[in-house]
Design a protein around this motif. Structure first.
Motif, PDB file in Angstrom:
ATOM      1  N   TYR A 396       0.841  -1.199   0.000  1.00 31.11           N
ATOM      2  CA  TYR A 396       0.000   0.000   0.000  1.00 31.11           C
ATOM      3  C   TYR A 396       0.878   1.251   0.000  1.00 31.11           C
ATOM      4  O   TYR A 396       1.986   1.261   0.544  1.00 31.11           O
ATOM      5  CB  TYR A 396      -0.895   0.027   1.232  1.00 31.11           C
ATOM      6  N   LYS A 399      -1.703   6.998  -0.776  1.00 30.35           N
ATOM      7  CA  LYS A 399      -2.876   7.252  -1.612  1.00 30.35           C
ATOM      8  C   LYS A 399      -3.792   6.036  -1.683  1.00 30.35           C
ATOM      9  O   LYS A 399      -5.014   6.143  -1.493  1.00 30.35           O
ATOM     10  CB  LYS A 399      -2.429   7.652  -3.018  1.00 30.35           C
ATOM     11  N   SER A 400      -3.217   4.857  -1.940  1.00 23.50           N
ATOM     12  CA  SER A 400      -4.059   3.673  -2.131  1.00 23.50           C
ATOM     13  C   SER A 400      -4.723   3.236  -0.831  1.00 23.50           C
ATOM     14  O   SER A 400      -5.866   2.775  -0.839  1.00 23.50           O
ATOM     15  CB  SER A 400      -3.238   2.519  -2.719  1.00 23.50           C
ATOM     16  N   ARG A 402      -5.483   5.258   1.716  1.00 23.44           N
ATOM     17  CA  ARG A 402      -6.518   6.250   2.017  1.00 23.44           C
ATOM     18  C   ARG A 402      -7.766   5.993   1.183  1.00 23.44           C
ATOM     19  O   ARG A 402      -8.900   6.037   1.692  1.00 23.44           O
ATOM     20  CB  ARG A 402      -5.980   7.656   1.776  1.00 23.44           C
ATOM     21  N   GLU A 403      -7.571   5.718  -0.093  1.00 20.95           N
ATOM     22  CA  GLU A 403      -8.712   5.436  -0.968  1.00 20.95           C
ATOM     23  C   GLU A 403      -9.451   4.180  -0.518  1.00 20.95           C
ATOM     24  O   GLU A 403     -10.685   4.129  -0.545  1.00 20.95           O
ATOM     25  CB  GLU A 403      -8.231   5.267  -2.412  1.00 20.95           C
ATOM     26  N   ALA A 404      -8.706   3.158  -0.084  1.00 21.21           N
ATOM     27  CA  ALA A 404      -9.341   1.922   0.373  1.00 21.21           C
ATOM     28  C   ALA A 404     -10.201   2.181   1.607  1.00 21.21           C
ATOM     29  O   ALA A 404     -11.300   1.619   1.739  1.00 21.21           O
ATOM     30  CB  ALA A 404      -8.278   0.873   0.680  1.00 21.21           C
ATOM     31  N   GLU A 406     -11.489   5.265   2.620  1.00 15.11           N
ATOM     32  CA  GLU A 406     -12.599   6.184   2.325  1.00 15.11           C
ATOM     33  C   GLU A 406     -13.699   5.503   1.523  1.00 15.11           C
ATOM     34  O   GLU A 406     -14.888   5.815   1.706  1.00 15.11           O
ATOM     35  CB  GLU A 406     -12.061   7.412   1.598  1.00 15.11           C
ATOM     36  N   SER A 407     -13.331   4.575   0.659  1.00 17.16           N
ATOM     37  CA  SER A 407     -14.346   3.883  -0.140  1.00 17.16           C
ATOM     38  C   SER A 407     -15.216   2.961   0.714  1.00 17.16           C
ATOM     39  O   SER A 407     -16.283   2.532   0.281  1.00 17.16           O
ATOM     40  CB  SER A 407     -13.681   3.062  -1.247  1.00 17.16           C
ATOM     41  N   GLU A 411     -13.689   8.187   7.545  1.00 19.54           N
ATOM     42  CA  GLU A 411     -13.187   9.563   7.475  1.00 19.54           C
ATOM     43  C   GLU A 411     -11.813   9.585   8.134  1.00 19.54           C
ATOM     44  O   GLU A 411     -11.659   9.162   9.289  1.00 19.54           O
ATOM     45  CB  GLU A 411     -14.126  10.514   8.208  1.00 19.54           C
TER      46      GLU A 411
END
Length: 446
Positions: A396, A399-400, A402-404, A406-407, A411
């Motif tokens: 990881y 970015k990846s 955080r995206e995982a 948040e999706s 928060e």
């Protein structure tokens, strides 16, 4: 070498390695019978003999049941010990020398401590212990024991004492290398590595009854040093159950800094006095300082080590946690996700499942998005081959990850870094409400 254990049909087996010890055995076996009868009626004595030519078999036969003679033609104290362990039918095993230096009367002190530890050592070097030995042998023994105790960080003062009581089950699955007296240290290392408890009781060591010692003290010392070189790497490997605990106070500054920085970040992110689960807890000081938390790990030996500080421990797979949905206010998982092949967010999903809505997730992993961690990992792989660096298989980045998160309805509240290489996120779980489907009535009238 591995011992193949027999089922327990007796309380205790006494194993006596012997080589041309007939005169001493003639004296000690009747005394030993009396000592054993005073503690239990469920016992046996195994004299493991190196094919002596001094009448040892006849002396043992004269002693009568339950004293048994076992001939082990392959020489070596270590081989004799393992042969005795393999033949023993007792739940506990007591090992002692045949030369009268280990008084049978002391067996009661070992026996009385059997419920307090997995290995009980009759120790010359704890408070109250004593040794009547020639000066040179005494000081060399003390130096070797201190050197090994400090160098291997094993809290035992008399590592070379062969007068011991063992729970027999500790030998299950242990692969031992040394065939001589050095096996005594190796057994302690393997035992400690399984997270088992070792206790020393003070003991007065006395001179041999007759004959000469079969242990050359100089050769003994050299073999010890040869063991140290090989065993030090095992003791300090990441696989040892107390690795994380010891790294927190490591003599290596950078390792100590890294562990303590991680501790500081995670403890700072963790809300106080809420239901907490540490998934992949290992043997860290983090769990020790969260006594209300439940620690989960796949390795039993790490959990056994943590029993001294935590009571709520569970051996389980982090991908299939045995908890109901929404069980915890806080879930911690540090340095776990990168070890899971084809993770694809599955660990995050399982951590989310057991976290309550509004709960806090603390998730840490190396950041493969920058140059810092790949460089550190490359150096680590060169300095410590076979360590954690070679086990990482999920990569990881900031970015990846955080995206995982948040999706999945998280928060991000905060994040912390160690040397811009290891990343720790603090996130609150805010699941999205599932929209209600309102029925639509379609009129069919004209």
């Amino acid at each position: 070498m591995k011992a193949v254990l027999k089922s327990d049909s007796l309380a205790v087996s006494v194993v006596i390695p012997a080589l041309n010890e007939a005169p001493n055995l003639y004296r000690i076996l009747p005394i030993l019978r009396e000592a054993m009868n005073s503690i239990t009626d469920s016992w046996e004595v195994l004299v493991v003999d190196g094919d002596s030519q001094d009448g040892t078999p006849a002396v043992v036969a004269q002693a009568g049941d339950p004293v048994r003679y076992i001939c082990e033609k392959e020489r070596g104290y270590g081989r004799a010990i393992l042969r005795g362990v393999s033949e023993a039918r007792g739940m506990y095993i007591i090992t002692m020398d045949a030369d009268m230096s280990h008084p049978a009367e002391f067996i009661k002190a070992l026996w009385d401590s059997r419920e307090k530890a997995d290995v009980v050592i009759a120790s010359r070097y704890v408070r109250g212990g004593h040794a009547d030995q020639p000066m040179f042998r005494y000081y060399l023994s003390r130096v070797l024991n201190k050197f090994f105790g400090k160098g291997l960080s094993i809290p035992v003062k008399d590592m070379s004492s062969g007068f011991r009581l063992y729970r027999k089950r500790i030998f299950e699955g242990i692969d031992l290398e040394f065939t001589n007296f050095v096996i005594l240290v190796e057994i302690l290392l393997r035992t400690y590595g399984k997270g088992l408890h070792i206790k020393e009781v003070p003991f007065h060591y006395q001179p041999r009854g007759s004959g000469g010692s079969h242990a050359s003290i100089i050769k003994f010392g050299l073999d010890y040093l040869r063991l140290f070189k090989r065993i030090w790497a095992i003791r300090n490997s990441v696989q040892f159950p107390d690795y994380d605990w010891r790294a927190h106070n490591s003599r290596i500054w950078f390792q100590r800094y890294w562990q303590r920085k991680r501790y500081s970040i995670i403890m700072g992110f963790t809300p106080p006095f809420v239901s907490t689960c540490d998934v992949g807890c290992g043997s860290s000081h983090i769990l020790a300082d969260l006594p209300h938390a439940i620690g989960v790990d796949m390795r039993h030996d790490k959990l056994a080590f943590m029993r001294k500080t935590n009571k709520k421990l569970l051996q389980a797979n982090g991908m299939i946690l045995p908890f109901k949905d929404a069980s915890f206010d806080c879930v911690i998982s540090s340095e776990v996700i990168e070890h899971i092949p084809n993770e694809d967010g599955k660990l995050i999903d399982e951590l989310t499942r057991i976290l309550k809505p509004g709960g806090t997730l603390i998730l840490g992993t190396p950041d493969y998005g920058g140059w810092q961690w790949p460089l550190i990992e490359w150096i680590y792989g060169k300095v410590a081959p076979g360590a954690y660096a070679e086990e990482h298989c999920t990569f990881y980045s900031y970015k990846s990850l955080r995206e995982a998160l948040e999706s999945r309805g998280y928060e991000i509240l905060d994040h912390g870094y160690i040397c811009k290489a290891e990343l720790v996120f603090k996130a609150v779980y805010k699941p999205r409400a599932v929209p209600q489907v309102v029925p639509v009535h379609v009129s069919t009238s004209a």
